[in-house]
Design an enzyme around this catalytic site. Structure first.
Site, PDB file in Angstrom:
ATOM      1  N   ARG A 124      35.050  34.948  38.277  1.00 36.58           N
ATOM      2  CA  ARG A 124      35.821  34.580  39.479  1.00 36.58           C
ATOM      3  C   ARG A 124      35.023  33.552  40.273  1.00 36.58           C
ATOM      4  O   ARG A 124      34.174  33.917  41.085  1.00 36.58           O
ATOM      5  CB  ARG A 124      36.076  35.823  40.339  1.00 36.58           C
ATOM      6  CG  ARG A 124      36.984  36.864  39.696  1.00 36.58           C
ATOM      7  CD  ARG A 124      37.178  38.062  40.614  1.00 36.58           C
ATOM      8  NE  ARG A 124      38.296  38.897  40.239  1.00 36.58           N
ATOM      9  CZ  ARG A 124      38.202  40.060  39.583  1.00 36.58           C
ATOM     10  NH1 ARG A 124      37.023  40.526  39.239  1.00 36.58           N
ATOM     11  NH2 ARG A 124      39.273  40.753  39.295  1.00 36.58           N
ATOM     12  N   GLU A 148      50.230  36.767  36.027  1.00 36.25           N
ATOM     13  CA  GLU A 148      50.046  37.744  37.101  1.00 36.25           C
ATOM     14  C   GLU A 148      51.179  37.673  38.119  1.00 36.25           C
ATOM     15  O   GLU A 148      51.185  38.404  39.103  1.00 36.25           O
ATOM     16  CB  GLU A 148      48.669  37.599  37.755  1.00 36.25           C
ATOM     17  CG  GLU A 148      48.265  36.208  38.145  1.00 36.25           C
ATOM     18  CD  GLU A 148      46.844  36.150  38.726  1.00 36.25           C
ATOM     19  OE1 GLU A 148      46.222  37.190  38.967  1.00 36.25           O
ATOM     20  OE2 GLU A 148      46.378  35.028  38.972  1.00 36.25           O
ATOM     21  N   ARG A 188      48.537  44.786  47.488  1.00 36.23           N
ATOM     22  CA  ARG A 188      47.393  45.502  46.928  1.00 36.23           C
ATOM     23  C   ARG A 188      46.340  45.850  47.968  1.00 36.23           C
ATOM     24  O   ARG A 188      45.391  46.575  47.696  1.00 36.23           O
ATOM     25  CB  ARG A 188      46.768  44.687  45.779  1.00 36.23           C
ATOM     26  CG  ARG A 188      46.142  43.381  46.206  1.00 36.23           C
ATOM     27  CD  ARG A 188      45.868  42.466  45.017  1.00 36.23           C
ATOM     28  NE  ARG A 188      44.523  42.583  44.482  1.00 36.23           N
ATOM     29  CZ  ARG A 188      44.038  41.814  43.516  1.00 36.23           C
ATOM     30  NH1 ARG A 188      44.797  40.885  42.957  1.00 36.23           N
ATOM     31  NH2 ARG A 188      42.819  41.951  43.089  1.00 36.23           N
ATOM     32  N   ASN A 201      46.271  43.272  38.095  1.00 32.76           N
ATOM     33  CA  ASN A 201      46.143  43.616  39.518  1.00 32.76           C
ATOM     34  C   ASN A 201      47.262  42.959  40.327  1.00 32.76           C
ATOM     35  O   ASN A 201      47.968  43.607  41.093  1.00 32.76           O
ATOM     36  CB  ASN A 201      44.803  43.145  40.079  1.00 32.76           C
ATOM     37  CG  ASN A 201      43.636  43.756  39.351  1.00 32.76           C
ATOM     38  OD1 ASN A 201      43.800  44.758  38.678  1.00 32.76           O
ATOM     39  ND2 ASN A 201      42.471  43.157  39.484  1.00 32.76           N
ATOM     40  N   ASP A 202      47.395  41.655  40.123  1.00 38.98           N
ATOM     41  CA  ASP A 202      48.447  40.972  40.872  1.00 38.98           C
ATOM     42  C   ASP A 202      49.823  41.239  40.274  1.00 38.98           C
ATOM     43  O   ASP A 202      50.806  41.366  41.010  1.00 38.98           O
ATOM     44  CB  ASP A 202      48.161  39.467  40.939  1.00 38.98           C
ATOM     45  CG  ASP A 202      47.165  39.163  42.041  1.00 38.98           C
ATOM     46  OD1 ASP A 202      47.353  39.686  43.156  1.00 38.98           O
ATOM     47  OD2 ASP A 202      46.188  38.448  41.791  1.00 38.98           O
ATOM     48  N   HIS A 207      40.016  43.057  46.860  1.00 39.06           N
ATOM     49  CA  HIS A 207      38.908  42.442  46.137  1.00 39.06           C
ATOM     50  C   HIS A 207      37.565  43.088  46.445  1.00 39.06           C
ATOM     51  O   HIS A 207      36.666  43.085  45.615  1.00 39.06           O
ATOM     52  CB  HIS A 207      38.914  40.935  46.347  1.00 39.06           C
ATOM     53  CG  HIS A 207      39.932  40.285  45.470  1.00 39.06           C
ATOM     54  ND1 HIS A 207      41.210  40.025  45.882  1.00 39.06           N
ATOM     55  CD2 HIS A 207      39.871  39.949  44.160  1.00 39.06           C
ATOM     56  CE1 HIS A 207      41.891  39.516  44.877  1.00 39.06           C
ATOM     57  NE2 HIS A 207      41.110  39.460  43.821  1.00 39.06           N
ATOM     58  N   CYS A 245      42.858  41.327  31.829  1.00 38.90           N
ATOM     59  CA  CYS A 245      41.642  41.331  32.623  1.00 38.90           C
ATOM     60  C   CYS A 245      41.826  41.985  34.000  1.00 38.90           C
ATOM     61  O   CYS A 245      40.964  41.887  34.847  1.00 38.90           O
ATOM     62  CB  CYS A 245      41.070  39.932  32.774  1.00 38.90           C
ATOM     63  SG  CYS A 245      42.157  38.789  33.588  1.00 38.90           S
TER      64      CYS A 245
HETATM   65  C1  PEP Z   1      44.369  40.193  38.506  1.00 39.61           C
HETATM   66  O1  PEP Z   1      45.137  39.832  39.398  1.00 39.61           O
HETATM   67  O2  PEP Z   1      44.640  41.114  37.713  1.00 39.61           O
HETATM   68  C2  PEP Z   1      43.059  39.554  38.340  1.00 39.61           C
HETATM   69  C3  PEP Z   1      42.293  39.849  37.321  1.00 39.61           C
HETATM   70  O3  PEP Z   1      42.663  38.685  39.294  1.00 39.61           O
HETATM   71  P1  PEP Z   1      42.121  39.114  40.751  1.00 39.61           P
HETATM   72  O4  PEP Z   1      41.919  40.590  40.750  1.00 39.61           O
HETATM   73  O5  PEP Z   1      40.875  38.351  40.972  1.00 39.61           O
HETATM   74  O6  PEP Z   1      43.226  38.678  41.650  1.00 39.61           O
HETATM   75 MG    MG Z   2      44.820  37.949  40.418  1.00 38.59          MG
END
Ligand code: PEP
Ligand code: MG
Length: 755
Positions: free
Chosen positions: A469, A604, A638, A627-628, A362, A675
């Protein structure tokens, strides 16, 4: 041998520098195997030669002098084959070379094993003996184990030592420390240390400048913490279950008890500064409780550490407020927390260097949102020497130059200018629609989590906020924000963006998003208590947030609510019930908005992909969090630099999965947005266009780049490319194909930006 091995590892770990570590290795291994020579050759960064770095048995004067080119001699062969070479009579081997200048007798027996760290050959560990001897299986295994165990230690000590030397000599240098690309861009600035807020163990020793002042600031911290806890307890009394309230009581009691205060003050009076005095007292007192048999008493160790963190963050606030961040500030830390980033005035923050983490941590996500170059996972750096050093951060290649030479600075100044020119060129797209040449209109939104970020996001051409967020608001505070405070924050966001929409995600803590005042300690935090799992288990926290969101949306009607980390339909049902409850409560008090905001879920977690029909029946839109999704599909944390090379949203499995989601959602007639960071990369955006996604939400600085891609490619061409990509077998091939397509379309300049 196992005992000897353990002893070697211990001694090497305790070594103060690389020379000492290597000398322990050669002496101990020589003894253990009863040989005539033990030597370590390390690979030189400049030319890849093997340089003799330590020996017990050869001429000590050739240390640092004797070198073998790659592929030279049997040592070179070990490196080349990346496996042990065990020879009874080395002189008979075609690669044998005799180095009389190294004091080599005609040694016959030879055993060399490679020292490998993360697939990189760092050197070769060699034992030799005058007479013929074939080392047996156990001896070879011993050497392999020594080399493997020591590779990490050598890597750590050597980078630390190299750095120390560099810093001691105050040399200006062309060499760099390698990390991982975090956020694109290059920058030159001054290092400012970002110790983890409230990480007691990271507090360095320091002499108290003025003992009376230190004592005063500690006493202030105690009384402010006490007041704050009392206030929180009163505020949360109705909402918190009794066991959670007991935590406040336990903390307050500790602050009233003499020993924690007195011991800390005693240490300050002996000359320590307050944070280190506190660190030692908390360490000592928590250790006493930790050793107790009684579970209740053992749990008090956590209370003591909890209160320690609170006191420390108070002390740090006092130090921070007095802190002047340099003009072009590069935050450097083991972890650089969201709270720390938020502290630096935006116009001063120039870069981030993080010893831990990787590109999808993050911290890196946030750096990209802010358009600030970042390098992650640098490993070890002597942080204590870095404050104030000049630093170049190369976020494109994951390199950090400390005290760079004039040549390096000049080179990077040129890159900065190149980036500025590209940004200017891209700004032409700002007010143009993201429309493909065949008339497909894509919607580009920004991801954010800070209020200060919203205006720049809208200025970059975002049509709204696709992911807000909310946890960032929680992460920069000392305690849970109350309903009124949250409502005010959300209102400001919604008002600033209105009439454009804002997708507000409910609290997504856990994983690598901790709250100092609500510690979650788990062995597998990414597979644990995260996102909606936490909020459903704490309806009081969830309802407070939902009410605050709904109140904030009143009269604006531009808010959508998004649920993170959904892995089962029941979670959505429970969340729907709580949203309904919050809504009814506000209706009764006349504070509800005219209509219930649209609700969406994030896809996710892989399990969510297979329940899309059930989810689609319950919600109004779907957002894919790549991302997740990437981390869970590929089983790659990650945040873990060790496996960062395996993490790739352009892995064919991820592309297949995202396509399945987009198709599945569209069958149900719902809009689908993406996203995750994938949506902000030229290649990722191209594939998502081909899949038919309606909306891409990315870090604001990526929006003009993505717009350029959208305006260059027809959807038909993007769909064709997607078809080709879906036939490929590995991420490398996918990148190559997309890079080629982007280059052919005249967008080659964007490729340096890819993360
Ligand atoms: C994701 O997981 O793709 C996402 C947008 O949320 P974050 O990166 O805040 O976990
Ligand atoms: Mg996420």
């Amino acid at each position: 041998m196992l005992y000897t091995l353990r002893q070697i590892v211990q001694e090497v770990s305790a070594a103060a520098n690389l020379d000492e570590a290597l000398s322990v290795i050669v002496t101990r291994v020589k003894e253990a195997l009863n040989v005539d020579v033990c030597s370590v050759y390390l690979t030189s960064d400049e030319d890849g030669d093997y340089v003799l770095m330590a020996t017990d048995g050869l001429n000590p004067e050739s240390v640092g002098q004797a070198r073998l080119a790659i592929g030279e001699g049997i040592v070179g062969l070990v490196g080349e084959r990346q496996e042990p070479v065990n020879l009874e009579t080395a002189s008979g081997h075609p690669r044998f070379r005799y180095f009389p200048e190294m004091g080599e007798e005609p040694y016959e027996a030879f055993l060399g094993v490679p020292v490998i760290h993360f697939r990189r050959v760092m050197g070769v560990l060699v034992v030799q003996q005058t007479n013929d001897r074939l080392f047996d299986k156990d001896e070879v295994a011993f050497m392999v184990t020594v080399a493997a165990q020591l590779a990490g230690v050598i890597a750590e000590v050597s980078s630390g030592t190299a750095m120390n030397r560099l810093l001691e000599e105050r040399a200006q240098t062309n060499t760099f420390i390698r990390g991982r690309r975090g956020a694109p861009g290059v920058t030159i600035g001054t290092a400012a240390l970002a110790t983890v807020a409230s990480d007691l163990m990271a507090v360095p020793d320091r002499e108290a400048g003025d003992v009376a002042e230190e004592e005063k600031s500690f006493r202030n911290a105690v009384s402010e913490t006490r007041d704050e806890l009392r206030r929180n307890r009163e505020r949360m009394e109705a909402a918190l279950p009794p066991d959670a309230q007991a935590v406040f009581d336990a903390y307050l009691m500790l602050l009233d008890e003499g020993s924690l205060i007195n011991d800390t003050i005693g240490r300050i009076q002996q000359g320590q500064w307050a944070p280190a005095a506190l660190r030692d007292t908390i360490g000592e007192q928590s250790a006493v409780f930790e050793q107790m048999n009684d579970r209740y008493l053992r749990a008090r160790a956590e209370d003591i550490r909890g209160i320690g963190r609170r006191l420390l963050s108070r002390l740090q606030q006092e130090n921070q407020s007095a802190r002047d961040y340099p003009e072009r500030c590069i935050l450097v830390g083991e972890e650089v927390s969201v709270a720390r980033i938020a502290e630096v005035p935006v116009e001063r923050l120039a870069g981030i260097v993080c010893l831990k983490g990787s590109v999808y941590s993050h911290t890196a996500v946030l750096a990209r949102a802010l358009g600030i170059p970042a390098v992650m996972g640098v490993g070890s750096l002597p942080l204590e020497h870095l404050d104030g050093a000049r630093i170049v951060v190369d976020g494109y290649q994951g390199r950090v130059f400390i005290r760079p030479s004039a040549t390096i600075v000049e080179e990077f100044e040129r890159l900065v200018e190149r980036d500025e020119r590209l940004a200017e060129q891209l700004s032409e797209f700002r007010d143009l629609p993201a429309e493909t040449p065949d008339g497909v209109r894509m919607h580009l939104y920004a991801n954010t989590g800070f209020f200060s970020d919203i205006k720049p996001a809208l200025n970059s051409g975002a049509e709204g906020i696709g992911l807000y967020r909310t946890e960032f608001t929680f992460m920069v505070r000392e305690s849970f924000p109350g309903e009124d405070e949250q409502a005010q924050i959300y209102r400001r966001v919604l008002e600033t963006v209105a009439p454009r929409p804002v997708t507000m995600r409910t609290l997504d803590i856990g994983g690598d998003k901790p709250l100092t005042y609500f510690p979650i300690e788990e062995d597998n935090p990414f597979l644990g208590w995260r996102g909606i799992r936490v909020t459903l288990d704490h309806p009081e926290i969830f309802l407070t947030q939902l009410r605050a969101m709904l109140r904030a949306a009143r009269g604006l009607d531009n808010m959508r609510i998004l649920l993170p980390m959904v892995s089962a339909v029941s979670e959505v049902d429970e969340a729907l019930a709580l949203i309904d409850r919050a809504w009814q409560e506000l209706r009764e008090s006349g504070e509800a908005p005219a209509r219930k905001p649209p609700l969406g879920v994030m896809i996710e977690v892989p399990s969510a992909i297979y329940i899309i029909p059930a989810l689609a029946r319950r919600v109004d839109f779907i957002a894919v969090g790549t991302n997740d999704l990437t981390q869970y599909l590929l089983a790659v944390d990650r945040n873990n630099p060790r496996v960062a090379d395996l993490y790739d949203p352009l892995h064919p499995s991820v592309i297949h999965a995202v396509r399945q989601v987009v198709q599945g959602v569209q069958t149900h007639g719902l809009p689908v947005s993406v996203c995750g960071e994938m949506a902000g990369t030229p290649g990722g955006a191209l594939l998502l266009l081909g899949m038919g996604a309606d909306t891409l939400s990315s870090a604001a600085p990526a929006i003009p780049r993505v717009k350029w891609v959208i305006r260059k490619f027809t959807r038909a061409r993007a769909a064709e490319l997607l078809d080709e990509v879906l036939r490929l077998e590995g991420p490398g091939e996918v990148h190559a194909l997309l890079d080629m397509a982007l280059r052919e379309a005249g967008l080659g300049e964007l490729l340096a930006e890819e993360v």
